[in-house]
Design a protein around this motif. Sequence first.
Motif, PDB file in Angstrom:
ATOM      1  N   HIS A 121       0.811  -1.226   0.219  1.00 15.15           N
ATOM      2  CA  HIS A 121      -0.006   0.255  -0.156  1.00 15.15           C
ATOM      3  C   HIS A 121       0.929   1.344   0.046  1.00 15.15           C
ATOM      4  N   SER A 149      -5.972  -6.014  -2.119  1.00 16.50           N
ATOM      5  CA  SER A 149      -6.258  -5.335  -0.641  1.00 16.50           C
ATOM      6  C   SER A 149      -5.332  -4.074  -0.344  1.00 16.50           C
ATOM      7  N   LYS A 152      -7.158  -1.037  -1.079  1.00 14.31           N
ATOM      8  CA  LYS A 152      -8.561  -0.739  -0.013  1.00 14.31           C
ATOM      9  C   LYS A 152      -7.676  -0.024   1.437  1.00 14.31           C
ATOM     10  N   HIS A 153      -6.663  -0.175   1.516  1.00 17.65           N
ATOM     11  CA  HIS A 153      -5.957   0.019   2.850  1.00 17.65           C
ATOM     12  C   HIS A 153      -6.365   1.510   3.286  1.00 17.65           C
ATOM     13  N   LYS A 154      -6.441   1.412   4.695  1.00 21.08           N
ATOM     14  CA  LYS A 154      -7.067   2.675   5.433  1.00 21.08           C
ATOM     15  C   LYS A 154      -6.336   3.920   5.110  1.00 21.08           C
ATOM     16  N   LYS A 155      -5.020   3.956   4.899  1.00 19.29           N
ATOM     17  CA  LYS A 155      -3.984   5.050   4.623  1.00 19.29           C
ATOM     18  C   LYS A 155      -4.538   5.412   3.152  1.00 19.29           C
ATOM     19  N   ARG A 157      -7.724   5.157   1.736  1.00 18.81           N
ATOM     20  CA  ARG A 157      -8.753   5.821   1.605  1.00 18.81           C
ATOM     21  C   ARG A 157      -8.619   7.147   2.477  1.00 18.81           C
ATOM     22  N   GLU A 158      -7.964   7.262   3.460  1.00 20.41           N
ATOM     23  CA  GLU A 158      -7.941   8.632   4.417  1.00 20.41           C
ATOM     24  C   GLU A 158      -7.304   9.652   3.309  1.00 20.41           C
TER      25      GLU A 158
END
Length: 233
Positions: A121, A149, A152-155, A157-158
Amino acid sequence: MLEKEIVDSISIETIRVILNEADITYQHTKTWKESNDPEISEKKRIEELYENPPKDGRVLCVDEFGPLSIQLHAGKGWFQEKHPDRLAATYRWTQGVRHLFCALDLKTDKLYGHNKASKKHQDFLAFLKMLRRRFPRSERLYIILDNFSPHKHKKIREWAEKNNVELVFTPSNASWLNRIECPFGPLRKFVLDGSHYANHKELADAIQAYLRWRNKDKKHEAILREQKKIKVA
């Protein structure tokens, strides 16, 4: 088993003879996948972005190409010599692999790419930041990508929420909706076919040279069409 005309094994040649006697020809079949994604209707918004490009930004199709390894690649060509060079059937895989992050700008039909040693990511985020710097921040970027995957990592998206970027995911088993798949064929043909690069830097330089040529000269599509018409006597 023999009474029921069932055998334990049978050769392809025997099958060919049986079919030939029955005047039946063997045919290859093509298959495709039906998406079972419960959100397929919502995710098919991709088609709307293709048909009606957003006025507040641009659509970028993104995916990874590879893995790329340093090895001999077979290809086709015309040779003046009676005995052209032959390619070795084996090679030593000593330099690891690389991954090419690619983005297709549908507004300009330009293809951008960066080579990375991995596709975590962090690598994907660095590529997205590079894309963001290419365009005004007031212009919204609609990034079409698959469900890998790291995408779609949180970082990821943020960062997208903070930088006027919308991530548009393809439905499961429907990566063919991503138009980035189309330029990968010519990329493989012009850069990899018939090649033998010494190292990853040489391969990366060849990829960037192709991208510069492709984005500047659209005749590459006509060249591909002409090559398909060539037949060996």
